[in-house]
Design a protein around this motif. Sequence first.
Motif, PDB file in Angstrom:
ATOM      1  N   ALA A   1       4.827 -15.113  -1.498  1.00  8.96           N
ATOM      2  CA  ALA A   1       4.752 -15.540  -2.902  1.00  8.96           C
ATOM      3  C   ALA A   1       6.175 -15.644  -3.412  1.00  8.96           C
ATOM      4  CB  ALA A   1       3.921 -14.563  -3.733  1.00  8.96           C
ATOM      5  N   GLY A   2       6.299 -15.827  -4.698  1.00 12.14           N
ATOM      6  CA  GLY A   2       7.630 -15.914  -5.277  1.00 12.14           C
ATOM      7  C   GLY A   2       8.021 -17.343  -5.573  1.00 12.14           C
ATOM      8  N   PRO A   3       9.302 -17.577  -5.789  1.00 12.43           N
ATOM      9  CA  PRO A   3       9.743 -18.893  -6.245  1.00 12.43           C
ATOM     10  C   PRO A   3       9.510 -20.037  -5.248  1.00 12.43           C
ATOM     11  CG  PRO A   3      11.624 -17.484  -5.773  1.00 12.43           C
ATOM     12  CD  PRO A   3      10.403 -16.625  -5.675  1.00 12.43           C
ATOM     13  N   LEU A   4       9.294 -19.717  -3.984  1.00 11.98           N
ATOM     14  CA  LEU A   4       9.082 -20.775  -2.988  1.00 11.98           C
ATOM     15  C   LEU A   4       7.613 -21.143  -2.810  1.00 11.98           C
ATOM     16  CD1 LEU A   4      11.571 -19.524  -0.247  1.00 11.98           C
ATOM     17  CD2 LEU A   4      11.994 -21.137  -2.110  1.00 11.98           C
ATOM     18  N   PHE A   5       6.715 -20.381  -3.429  1.00 14.17           N
ATOM     19  CA  PHE A   5       5.281 -20.577  -3.212  1.00 14.17           C
ATOM     20  C   PHE A   5       4.546 -20.582  -4.553  1.00 14.17           C
ATOM     21  CE2 PHE A   5       7.089 -18.625   0.511  1.00 14.17           C
ATOM     22  CZ  PHE A   5       6.537 -19.355   1.549  1.00 14.17           C
ATOM     23  N   PRO A   6       3.805 -21.647  -4.857  1.00 19.10           N
ATOM     24  CA  PRO A   6       3.065 -21.700  -6.118  1.00 19.10           C
ATOM     25  C   PRO A   6       1.990 -20.619  -6.242  1.00 19.10           C
ATOM     26  CG  PRO A   6       3.225 -23.880  -5.138  1.00 19.10           C
ATOM     27  CD  PRO A   6       3.732 -22.903  -4.125  1.00 19.10           C
ATOM     28  N   GLU A   7       1.408 -20.200  -5.107  1.00 20.33           N
ATOM     29  CA  GLU A   7       0.368 -19.167  -5.095  1.00 20.33           C
ATOM     30  C   GLU A   7       0.647 -18.226  -3.929  1.00 20.33           C
ATOM     31  OE1 GLU A   7      -3.802 -20.279  -5.670  1.00 20.33           O
ATOM     32  OE2 GLU A   7      -3.144 -22.364  -5.641  1.00 20.33           O
ATOM     33  N   HIS A   8      -0.067 -17.122  -3.885  1.00 26.42           N
ATOM     34  CA  HIS A   8       0.032 -16.222  -2.739  1.00 26.42           C
ATOM     35  C   HIS A   8      -0.492 -16.949  -1.499  1.00 26.42           C
ATOM     36  CE1 HIS A   8       0.350 -13.144  -5.886  1.00 26.42           C
ATOM     37  NE2 HIS A   8       1.001 -12.448  -4.973  1.00 26.42           N
ATOM     38  N   GLU A   9       0.344 -16.984  -0.476  1.00 27.88           N
ATOM     39  CA  GLU A   9      -0.003 -17.694   0.754  1.00 27.88           C
ATOM     40  C   GLU A   9      -0.271 -16.711   1.882  1.00 27.88           C
ATOM     41  OE1 GLU A   9       1.808 -20.698   4.113  1.00 27.88           O
ATOM     42  OE2 GLU A   9       3.034 -19.077   3.277  1.00 27.88           O
ATOM     43  N   LEU A  10      -1.335 -16.954   2.627  1.00 29.54           N
ATOM     44  CA  LEU A  10      -1.612 -16.255   3.879  1.00 29.54           C
ATOM     45  C   LEU A  10      -1.113 -17.158   4.994  1.00 29.54           C
ATOM     46  CD1 LEU A  10      -3.007 -13.925   5.445  1.00 29.54           C
ATOM     47  CD2 LEU A  10      -5.086 -15.321   5.411  1.00 29.54           C
ATOM     48  N   GLY A  11      -0.138 -16.677   5.757  1.00 30.84           N
ATOM     49  CA  GLY A  11       0.434 -17.473   6.834  1.00 30.84           C
ATOM     50  C   GLY A  11       0.450 -16.711   8.140  1.00 30.84           C
ATOM     51  N   TRP A  12       0.678 -17.435   9.221  1.00 25.65           N
ATOM     52  CA  TRP A  12       0.692 -16.827  10.549  1.00 25.65           C
ATOM     53  C   TRP A  12       1.505 -17.688  11.495  1.00 25.65           C
ATOM     54  CZ3 TRP A  12      -3.837 -18.312   8.031  1.00 25.65           C
ATOM     55  CH2 TRP A  12      -4.306 -19.596   8.350  1.00 25.65           C
ATOM     56  N   LEU A  13       1.979 -17.060  12.547  1.00 24.94           N
ATOM     57  CA  LEU A  13       2.593 -17.775  13.660  1.00 24.94           C
ATOM     58  C   LEU A  13       2.409 -16.928  14.912  1.00 24.94           C
ATOM     59  CD1 LEU A  13       5.575 -16.490  14.713  1.00 24.94           C
ATOM     60  CD2 LEU A  13       6.247 -17.278  12.460  1.00 24.94           C
ATOM     61  N   LEU A  14       2.254 -17.604  16.025  1.00 18.35           N
ATOM     62  CA  LEU A  14       2.155 -16.926  17.323  1.00 18.35           C
ATOM     63  C   LEU A  14       3.278 -17.413  18.211  1.00 18.35           C
ATOM     64  CD1 LEU A  14      -1.647 -16.922  18.229  1.00 18.35           C
ATOM     65  CD2 LEU A  14      -0.267 -15.016  17.399  1.00 18.35           C
ATOM     66  N   TYR A  15       3.835 -16.501  18.965  1.00 19.68           N
ATOM     67  CA  TYR A  15       4.865 -16.868  19.929  1.00 19.68           C
ATOM     68  C   TYR A  15       4.219 -17.572  21.122  1.00 19.68           C
ATOM     69  CZ  TYR A  15       7.987 -13.828  17.270  1.00 19.68           C
ATOM     70  OH  TYR A  15       8.745 -13.258  16.278  1.00 19.68           O
ATOM     71  N   PRO A  16       4.986 -18.417  21.815  1.00 21.02           N
ATOM     72  CA  PRO A  16       4.440 -19.148  22.969  1.00 21.02           C
ATOM     73  C   PRO A  16       3.799 -18.208  23.996  1.00 21.02           C
ATOM     74  CG  PRO A  16       6.635 -19.947  22.431  1.00 21.02           C
ATOM     75  CD  PRO A  16       6.397 -18.725  21.570  1.00 21.02           C
ATOM     76  N   GLY A  17       2.660 -18.652  24.498  1.00 16.60           N
ATOM     77  CA  GLY A  17       1.952 -17.899  25.521  1.00 16.60           C
ATOM     78  C   GLY A  17       0.893 -16.953  24.992  1.00 16.60           C
ATOM     79  N   PHE A  18       0.781 -16.828  23.663  1.00 19.08           N
ATOM     80  CA  PHE A  18      -0.190 -15.889  23.098  1.00 19.08           C
ATOM     81  C   PHE A  18      -1.311 -16.588  22.339  1.00 19.08           C
ATOM     82  CE2 PHE A  18       3.718 -13.393  23.560  1.00 19.08           C
ATOM     83  CZ  PHE A  18       3.240 -12.394  24.406  1.00 19.08           C
ATOM     84  N   GLU A  19      -1.361 -17.905  22.392  1.00 18.77           N
ATOM     85  CA  GLU A  19      -2.411 -18.658  21.717  1.00 18.77           C
ATOM     86  C   GLU A  19      -3.740 -18.493  22.465  1.00 18.77           C
ATOM     87  OE1 GLU A  19       0.242 -19.984  23.165  1.00 18.77           O
ATOM     88  OE2 GLU A  19       1.469 -21.023  21.680  1.00 18.77           O
ATOM     89  N   GLY A  20      -4.826 -18.746  21.752  1.00 14.81           N
ATOM     90  CA  GLY A  20      -6.148 -18.787  22.381  1.00 14.81           C
ATOM     91  C   GLY A  20      -6.739 -17.429  22.711  1.00 14.81           C
ATOM     92  N   ARG A  21      -6.177 -16.364  22.198  1.00 17.05           N
ATOM     93  CA  ARG A  21      -6.690 -15.019  22.474  1.00 17.05           C
ATOM     94  C   ARG A  21      -7.275 -14.351  21.230  1.00 17.05           C
ATOM     95  NH1 ARG A  21      -1.846 -12.671  26.322  1.00 17.05           N
ATOM     96  NH2 ARG A  21      -1.479 -14.618  27.425  1.00 17.05           N
ATOM     97  N   GLY A  22      -7.276 -15.064  20.108  1.00 20.53           N
ATOM     98  CA  GLY A  22      -7.829 -14.530  18.868  1.00 20.53           C
ATOM     99  C   GLY A  22      -6.889 -13.628  18.091  1.00 20.53           C
ATOM    100  N   TYR A  23      -5.627 -13.536  18.519  1.00 17.76           N
ATOM    101  CA  TYR A  23      -4.670 -12.670  17.816  1.00 17.76           C
ATOM    102  C   TYR A  23      -4.430 -13.124  16.379  1.00 17.76           C
ATOM    103  CZ  TYR A  23      -3.338 -10.764  22.428  1.00 17.76           C
ATOM    104  OH  TYR A  23      -3.325 -10.183  23.667  1.00 17.76           O
ATOM    105  N   ALA A  24      -4.208 -14.414  16.179  1.00 16.05           N
ATOM    106  CA  ALA A  24      -3.902 -14.912  14.837  1.00 16.05           C
ATOM    107  C   ALA A  24      -5.074 -14.685  13.888  1.00 16.05           C
ATOM    108  CB  ALA A  24      -3.517 -16.394  14.878  1.00 16.05           C
TER     109      ALA A  24
END
Length: 174
Positions: free
Chosen positions: A88-111
């Motif tokens: 949130a804050g000056p860069l985001f109009p609303e509270h944002e839920l975000g995520w990122l996964l490092y390479p090799g960890f996709e498709g396992r339900g972590y995110a």
Amino acid sequence: MSDPLSSFIPLIETERLRLRALRMADWPTYAEFMASDRAVHMGGPHAQTAAWGMFCYDVAQWPLMGHGSLMIENRANGCCVGQVCINAGPLFPEHELGWLLYPGFEGRGYASEAAIALRMWGFEVLGLKTLVSYIHPDNTQSRRLAERLGAVLDEVAERHDPMDLVYRHIRTTA
């Protein structure tokens, strides 16, 4: 010596994951990710100076706003697999839920596991009624994840990047 930010930053655990504060040991992998083509949907690739500013911003939100980023750590082996955040804050109009996964960890339900846990924390602890996820239209993996989480496309929501799609997560009473 105890961690001075421990009073600001929660530790959230799920069956498989530990959502924890960022550490300096996380910086090299984070910087590598932000410098890669994987960061294209986050305005990247980013130079090291820009990535450092983002890393510091992720930490600074906690004492300033009471929320921020958490690293996603596999509880079984201690491996850091990515990050989840409430921004949130000056860069985001609303509270944002975000995520990122490092390479090799996709498709396992972590995110999804991490996002569900932090979203619940945001609703229960912060008292938020809604969160949004700002997603680049070409980021089909994140769009699918937002939809699996039950978020719905909000075509009239304010956004800081006019190209982003806005997926809305609404607190439901169960």
